[in-house]
Design a protein around this motif. Structure first.
Motif, PDB file in Angstrom:
ATOM      1  N   GLN A  10       0.861  -1.186   0.000  1.00  0.00           N
ATOM      2  CA  GLN A  10       0.000   0.000   0.000  1.00  0.00           C
ATOM      3  C   GLN A  10       0.898   1.237   0.000  1.00  0.00           C
ATOM      4  OE1 GLN A  10      -2.121  -0.359   3.733  1.00  0.00           O
ATOM      5  NE2 GLN A  10      -0.272  -0.805   4.901  1.00  0.00           N
TER       6      GLN A  10
ATOM      7  N   ARG B   1       0.856  -6.786  -4.585  1.00  0.00           N
ATOM      8  CA  ARG B   1       0.216  -7.821  -3.758  1.00  0.00           C
ATOM      9  C   ARG B   1       0.269  -9.147  -4.481  1.00  0.00           C
ATOM     10  NH1 ARG B   1      -4.950  -4.623  -1.050  1.00  0.00           N
ATOM     11  NH2 ARG B   1      -3.657  -2.839  -0.442  1.00  0.00           N
TER      12      ARG B   1
ATOM     13  N   GLN C  55      -1.803   3.298  -6.199  1.00  0.00           N
ATOM     14  CA  GLN C  55      -2.654   3.953  -5.209  1.00  0.00           C
ATOM     15  C   GLN C  55      -2.251   5.414  -5.065  1.00  0.00           C
ATOM     16  OE1 GLN C  55      -2.204   1.765  -1.500  1.00  0.00           O
ATOM     17  NE2 GLN C  55      -3.943   0.442  -1.995  1.00  0.00           N
TER      18      GLN C  55
ATOM     19  N   SER D   3       0.394   3.607   2.085  1.00  0.00           N
ATOM     20  CA  SER D   3       0.329   4.128   3.456  1.00  0.00           C
ATOM     21  C   SER D   3       1.694   4.273   4.167  1.00  0.00           C
ATOM     22  CB  SER D   3      -0.613   3.264   4.294  1.00  0.00           C
ATOM     23  OG  SER D   3      -1.876   3.188   3.668  1.00  0.00           O
TER      24      SER D   3
ATOM     25  N   ALA E 239      -6.450  10.651   7.122  1.00  0.00           N
ATOM     26  CA  ALA E 239      -5.719  10.029   6.007  1.00  0.00           C
ATOM     27  C   ALA E 239      -6.719   9.394   5.065  1.00  0.00           C
ATOM     28  CB  ALA E 239      -4.747   8.980   6.540  1.00  0.00           C
ATOM     29  N   PHE E 240      -6.285   9.160   3.856  1.00  0.00           N
ATOM     30  CA  PHE E 240      -7.154   8.485   2.883  1.00  0.00           C
ATOM     31  C   PHE E 240      -6.285   7.771   1.856  1.00  0.00           C
ATOM     32  CE2 PHE E 240      -6.401  11.637  -0.432  1.00  0.00           C
ATOM     33  CZ  PHE E 240      -6.109  12.797   0.294  1.00  0.00           C
ATOM     34  N   GLY E 241      -6.895   6.765   1.208  1.00  0.00           N
ATOM     35  CA  GLY E 241      -6.155   6.038   0.177  1.00  0.00           C
ATOM     36  C   GLY E 241      -7.124   5.543  -0.878  1.00  0.00           C
TER      37      GLY E 241
ATOM     38  N   GLU F 121      -2.163   8.048  -1.812  1.00  0.00           N
ATOM     39  CA  GLU F 121      -2.336   8.174  -0.369  1.00  0.00           C
ATOM     40  C   GLU F 121      -2.453   9.647  -0.020  1.00  0.00           C
ATOM     41  OE1 GLU F 121      -2.176   5.303   1.187  1.00  0.00           O
ATOM     42  OE2 GLU F 121      -2.389   6.010   3.241  1.00  0.00           O
ATOM     43  N   GLY F 122      -3.189   9.954   1.043  1.00  0.00           N
ATOM     44  CA  GLY F 122      -3.259  11.349   1.496  1.00  0.00           C
ATOM     45  C   GLY F 122      -3.107  11.413   3.003  1.00  0.00           C
TER      46      GLY F 122
ATOM     47  N   PHE G 178      -9.653   0.106   9.393  1.00  0.00           N
ATOM     48  CA  PHE G 178      -8.250   0.057   8.963  1.00  0.00           C
ATOM     49  C   PHE G 178      -7.434   0.170  10.243  1.00  0.00           C
ATOM     50  CE2 PHE G 178     -10.472   2.101   5.359  1.00  0.00           C
ATOM     51  CZ  PHE G 178     -10.184   1.188   4.360  1.00  0.00           C
TER      52      PHE G 178
ATOM     53  N   PHE H 159      -4.706   1.670  10.836  1.00  0.00           N
ATOM     54  CA  PHE H 159      -4.009   2.945  11.042  1.00  0.00           C
ATOM     55  C   PHE H 159      -4.928   4.140  11.200  1.00  0.00           C
ATOM     56  CE2 PHE H 159      -4.771   2.989   6.545  1.00  0.00           C
ATOM     57  CZ  PHE H 159      -4.416   1.711   6.108  1.00  0.00           C
ATOM     58  N   THR H 160      -6.252   3.910  11.163  1.00  0.00           N
ATOM     59  CA  THR H 160      -7.192   5.024  11.393  1.00  0.00           C
ATOM     60  C   THR H 160      -8.248   4.604  12.419  1.00  0.00           C
ATOM     61  OG1 THR H 160      -8.286   4.255   9.375  1.00  0.00           O
ATOM     62  CG2 THR H 160      -7.000   6.282   9.197  1.00  0.00           C
TER      63      THR H 160
ATOM     64  N   GLY I 108     -10.815   4.586   0.913  1.00  0.00           N
ATOM     65  CA  GLY I 108     -10.805   4.339   2.346  1.00  0.00           C
ATOM     66  C   GLY I 108     -10.222   5.557   3.038  1.00  0.00           C
ATOM     67  N   CYS I 109     -10.686   5.822   4.262  1.00  0.00           N
ATOM     68  CA  CYS I 109     -10.177   7.011   4.958  1.00  0.00           C
ATOM     69  C   CYS I 109     -10.442   6.890   6.462  1.00  0.00           C
ATOM     70  CB  CYS I 109     -10.845   8.269   4.408  1.00  0.00           C
ATOM     71  SG  CYS I 109     -12.651   8.227   4.508  1.00  0.00           S
ATOM     72  N   GLY I 110      -9.979   7.871   7.201  1.00  0.00           N
ATOM     73  CA  GLY I 110     -10.243   7.856   8.639  1.00  0.00           C
ATOM     74  C   GLY I 110      -9.374   8.871   9.359  1.00  0.00           C
TER      75      GLY I 110
ATOM     76  N   GLN J  35       2.954   7.682   4.657  1.00  0.00           N
ATOM     77  CA  GLN J  35       2.480   8.453   5.823  1.00  0.00           C
ATOM     78  C   GLN J  35       3.533   8.430   6.924  1.00  0.00           C
ATOM     79  OE1 GLN J  35      -1.320   7.624   7.651  1.00  0.00           O
ATOM     80  NE2 GLN J  35      -2.205   6.884   5.744  1.00  0.00           N
TER      81      GLN J  35
HETATM   82  N1  DAH Z   1      -3.968   1.384   2.605  1.00  0.00           N
HETATM   83  C1  DAH Z   1      -5.365   1.056   2.394  1.00  0.00           C
HETATM   84  C2  DAH Z   1      -5.457  -0.115   1.431  1.00  0.00           C
HETATM   85  O1  DAH Z   1      -4.511  -0.403   0.748  1.00  0.00           O
HETATM   86  C3  DAH Z   1      -6.114   2.227   1.867  1.00  0.00           C
HETATM   87  C4  DAH Z   1      -6.320   3.291   2.903  1.00  0.00           C
HETATM   88  C5  DAH Z   1      -7.433   3.278   3.705  1.00  0.00           C
HETATM   89  C6  DAH Z   1      -5.398   4.271   3.086  1.00  0.00           C
HETATM   90  C7  DAH Z   1      -7.646   4.236   4.678  1.00  0.00           C
HETATM   91  C8  DAH Z   1      -5.578   5.243   4.084  1.00  0.00           C
HETATM   92  C9  DAH Z   1      -6.720   5.201   4.851  1.00  0.00           C
HETATM   93  O2  DAH Z   1      -4.715   6.223   4.306  1.00  0.00           O
HETATM   94  O3  DAH Z   1      -6.913   6.150   5.805  1.00  0.00           O
HETATM   95  O4  DAH Z   1      -6.468  -0.725   1.359  1.00  0.00           O
END
Ligand code: DAH
Length: 341
Positions: free
Chosen positions: A170, A196, A210, A172, A307-309, A212-213, A250, A252-253, A284-286, A175
């Motif tokens: 990922q 993967r 991907q 992530s 964060a989000f991805g 990432e934010g 997730f 990490f969130t 996905g986010c959180g 981050q």
């Molecule tokens: N890393 C997650 C994935 O590969 C995606 C993701 C979800 C990234 C939520 C994030 C997040 O930063 O907050 O499925």
């Protein structure tokens, strides 16, 4: 003596007529006029002649020399002109011929979508950061609060290089790298390739992309997350787009969510693209888990973040109606050209 000189002159003339190259011409000059040449030899032998003969022969030889020199120099001009003519003929260029057409490429759909998405975020003040594709288990899992028994760590999901190093699953981990290298306020996005251990089929590829934010600042709440994600969706899919957030998990969130957008194909009525539901899952986010912030030594009393991805292939396939993910990696120019902007 006179006959001898005439014979040399005749012979030279006959040879000159046949000469075609500069080399042959030079050979002839050496043979007649050179130090050991025919005419030079006559001059050398003059010491044996009577004085009055000497004078006469000297004149004859000098005249003959002059004649041969003139013949050679006019032949030289002729040979050179011929050589130039041949060269010009060989290098003839028809400027009216149609040129070679060079095929222009086009931006890959994944590049087009990545650029569109990054543009939306950079216009909101985010900057772009990048991380390595070969990552440590620490950055990819441990620091992201994915405990030692987290299912994503499984050999069946992850390409391990050794027990410390893997191909990131990922984006992530960027981050973590950002939290370790920057002080808040942080506002970054990170596009990149992830890996993967999946068997390729219409919806799976062992390599995909991907974005990432990560946002970390004082007083960041879930309302900021929802506001930024909603305006991102409207900018990418159109102003009429609506969003909804569903609870998710997730590591990490906390809390975590998935965001759906109203179907950009049917506007929410239900169609093939949204499988009749009117909604499409996009990302996905959180709120960033305090354990993740702590890895970067961020004061969790003072700062919070979200964060989000999202998957680039997923967005591109939905947007362009692509039904097989593998088309993206075949480099068929006919496929790529269709997304020319
Ligand atoms: N890393 C997650 C994935 O590969 C995606 C993701 C979800 C990234 C939520 C994030 C997040 O930063 O907050 O499925």
């Amino acid at each position: 003596m006179q006959n001898k000189i005439n014979a040399i002159l005749e012979e030279s003339k006959a040879k000159l007529d046949e000469i075609k190259s500069l080399k042959d011409l030079d050979d002839l000059r050496v043979k007649v006029l050179g130090k050991k040449g025919d005419l030079t030899a006559i001059l050398k032998n003059m010491k044996d002649l009577a004085p009055e003969e000497k004078k006469e022969v000297g004149m004859l030889v000098n005249k003959a020399k002059q004649d041969v020199e003139e013949m050679i120099s006019s032949k030289l001009a002729e040979v050179k002109a011929k050589a130039l003519e041949e060269k010009l003929k060989a290098e003839k260029l028809d400027v009216t011929e149609p040129g070679t057409k060079h095929q222009l490429g086009a931006k890959h759909p994944l590049t087009v979508v990545t650029e569109e998405i990054t543009k939306v975020f950079t216009s909101m003040g985010f900057s772009i950061v990048e991380g390595p594709e070969i990552e440590t288990v620490f950055h990819n899992f441990d620091a992201l609060n994915a405990g030692p028994n987290h299912p994503a760590r499984d050999m069946t999901d992850t390409f391990y290089v050794n027990d410390q190093v893997l191909l990131r699953t990922q984006t992530s981990p960027v981050q973590v790298r950002t939290l370790l290298s920057q002080e808040p306020p942080i506002r970054v996005i990170s596009p990149g390739r992830v890996f993967r251990c999946d068997t390729p089929d219409a919806t799976h590829s062992p390599v995909f992309h991907q974005i990432e934010g990560l946002v970390v600042d004082e007083g960041i709440t879930m309302a900021d997350l929802k506001g930024v994600m909603d305006s991102f969706a409207k900018k990418l899919f159109g102003e009429e787009t609506r969003t909804k957030f569903r609870p998710h998990h997730f590591p990490f969130t906390e809390p975590s969510a998935e965001m759906d957008v109203s179907c950009f194909k049917c506007g929410g009525k239900g169609c093939r693209v949204c499988k009749g539901s009117g909604w499409i899952e996009i990302l996905g986010c959180g709120m960033v888990h305090p354990n993740v912030l702590k890895v970067g030594d961020v004061d969790t009393e003072k700062y919070t973040g979200f964060a989000f991805g999202l998957g680039v292939e997923r967005v591109a396939m939905l947007k362009y109606g692509i039904d097989d993910i593998r088309l993206n990696y075949e480099n068929d120019i006919r496929y790529i050209r269709q997304f020319k902007k």
